[in-house]
Design an enzyme around this catalytic site. Structure first.
Site, mmCIF file in Angstrom:
data_model
loop_
_atom_site.group_PDB
_atom_site.id
_atom_site.type_symbol
_atom_site.label_atom_id
_atom_site.label_comp_id
_atom_site.label_asym_id
_atom_site.label_seq_id
_atom_site.Cartn_x
_atom_site.Cartn_y
_atom_site.Cartn_z
ATOM 1 N N CYS A 1 0.745 -1.196 -0.315
ATOM 2 C CA CYS A 1 -0.065 0.030 -0.152
ATOM 3 C C CYS A 1 0.882 1.277 0.151
ATOM 4 O O CYS A 1 0.376 2.298 -0.191
ATOM 5 C CB CYS A 1 -0.720 -0.046 1.284
ATOM 6 S SG CYS A 1 -0.131 -0.099 2.806
ATOM 7 N N SER A 2 2.370 1.008 0.114
ATOM 8 C CA SER A 2 3.132 2.283 0.302
ATOM 9 C C SER A 2 3.841 2.409 -1.146
ATOM 10 O O SER A 2 4.671 3.234 -1.123
ATOM 11 C CB SER A 2 4.069 1.980 1.195
ATOM 12 O OG SER A 2 3.332 2.020 2.571
#
Length: 477
Positions: free
Chosen positions: A255-256
């Site tokens: 998600c980063s």
């Protein structure tokens, strides 16, 4: 789980989960008197279960085979790096009994378990996340029950089996780390959310929403949609290298991972060339449309499984891109045409596709970044590539995110790195901006209850003048 638990032992989701939680409580009782050294051995045991080369590789191979997401080598790296980093963060840190004494204030803090922790695990990180959660939960003498995604069931089983083997070595009960038995379904997951003492959810927005509505104290984390700003003073080659590393690691399961790059106009063409030198392929307008249609066949919110965390060649084939260069790319670049539901490429893509935005100046770059995050990824993270300290200060004040990385690869640094001060984790809160009560990287301190003992100290009563003097001097009485 207690791997001996079987579906036949109970006939309803509530009974299955009730049995797991009861077993977890019993396991906690058996370690209630553990001293710090024994607790740290538990953490080391869990860490070694997934760090050991053969285990890390086997778990990673099964993860790619079962979920179809990411690649084996990067998953091995992720497991070993995250495990080593987390262990380094917490080994030797106080988490048992008296953990702090402030004699001047007469305050003593005593750490106690929070209870049985329920952890909902995403399919994008089916091996690394459960191991990380188990480490930080056991650090507080808690038990943990893992609820994997259906596609990650076999991976979670391997992780739990490996952990159990290591717990046997240190003489600790296996039921400290359990998992929901198959078949994994929503009923069991939602029952777990309601039954445990503390809940941690990393994964789909639906699971996060249910976790937050469960009535159980929780650390549910927000969705990502990381934006990286490149200003006119940036080292463009270094910035391009960082963005490429973040965009392509494990095929963007994190998600980063960078989803958009907002580039100041004066260096836009040069930055695109630097990204191309790193293996990026810039799609023309027709290719962008084909890519968007393949990725979002029904518009925003319909991200196709054919592209999520898949090799770039497979994405090129799914989008029917004809250029040979597209089939050899390390990642794809598309020029953003807007932000919002009508422009799904402005959102989180979980794939090796990077959306580029051209900003007139740094001020407009901040405005575009804010718009993107307001659409998706509110509060989570963004980055800045710069050599201008004033820009660092300005973006820190103007962009409401919980993590702002300066001159770093996002997916390497957001969850902690050996060259920054963030703690290692695989669960990152987005604060109230993202609807979370957690605004930092999840760590073992979030799995402790603290009894604060207050003793009498010498009285110190302030005078009226000390408290109101400056106010009265300015405004009168």
């Amino acid at each position: 789980m207690s791997l001996e638990t079987r579906e036949s032992d109970a006939t309803s989701a509530d009974e299955v989960i009730g049995q797991l939680v009861a077993q977890g409580r019993q396991a906690m009782e058996s370690i209630a008197d553990y001293e710090q050294e024994q607790v740290d051995e538990l953490v080391q045991a869990v860490a070694w279960a997934v760090y050991e080369e053969q285990n890390a590789r086997k778990i990673s191979e099964v993860a790619v085979e079962e979920t179809g997401f990411g690649n084996v080598e990067d998953k091995v790296t992720k497991k070993q790096r995250k495990t080593m980093g987390t262990l380094n963060d917490i080994l030797g840190k106080p988490s048992v009994g008296i953990i702090d004494v402030d004699e001047e204030r007469g305050i003593t803090e005593i750490a106690k378990p929070v209870g049985v922790v329920g952890a909902v695990v995403p399919s994008t990180n089916p091996g690394a996340t459960p191991a990380n959660i188990a480490m930080i939960a056991l650090k507080g003498r808690n038990a943990v029950v893992l609820s994997p995604s259906p596609s990650g069931l076999g991976v979670c089983e391997l992780v739990v089996e490996s952990i159990h083997e290591e717990l046997d070595k240190v003489g600790a009960p296996r039921d400290l780390v359990q998992m929901v038995p198959p078949p994994v379904n929503k009923e069991k997951t939602y029952a777990l959310m309601e039954e445990v003492d503390l809940l941690q959810v990393t994964g789909s927005s639906n699971n996060v929403a249910h976790g937050q509505q469960s009535g159980t104290p929780n650390y549910c984390v927000g969705e990502g949609n990381v934006v990286s700003v490149v200003d006119a003073t940036a080292d463009l080659e270094a910035a391009a290298s960082r963005i490429e590393k973040s965009k392509t690691f494990d095929y963007a399961t994190s998600c980063s991972s960078d989803n958009s790059a907002v580039i100041v106009e004066s260096v836009y063409e040069e930055m695109v060339a630097a990204l191309e030198a790193e293996g990026g392929y810039l799609c023309n307008a027709t290719e962008r449309e084909k890519l968007e249609e393949a990725m979002f066949p029904e518009g925003h919110g319909s991200l196709s499984g054919d592209v999520i965390a898949k090799p770039p060649k497979q994405i090129a084939e799914a989008a029917e891109l004809e250029a040979p260069e597209a089939h050899e790319a390390a990642f794809f670049m598309v020029e953003g045409t807007g932000v919002g539901p009508d422009h799904p490429l402005s959102g989180e893509k979980l794939s090796v596709v990077l959306t580029l935005y051209k900003a007139i100046d740094f001020e407009e770059a901040l405005s575009i970044t804010s718009d993107i995050l307001d659409f998706e990824g509110t509060g989570h993270s963004c980055g800045l590539h710069t050599t201008d300290e004033e820009h660092v200060d300005r973006i820190g004040h103007e962009i409401d995110v919980c993590r702002l990385l300066i001159n770093q690869p996002q997916c390497y640094g957001n969850g902690g790195n050996f060259n920054n001060g963030l703690n290692f984790t695989l669960s990152m809160g987005a604060g109230t901006w993202g609807g979370n009560q957690l605004d930092e990287n999840l760590d073992y301190t979030h799995f402790l209850n603290i009894t604060t003992v207050s003793e009498v100290i010498e009285e110190s009563v302030p005078t009226e003048e000390e408290l109101f003097g400056s106010y009265h001097e300015k405004y009168g009485r």
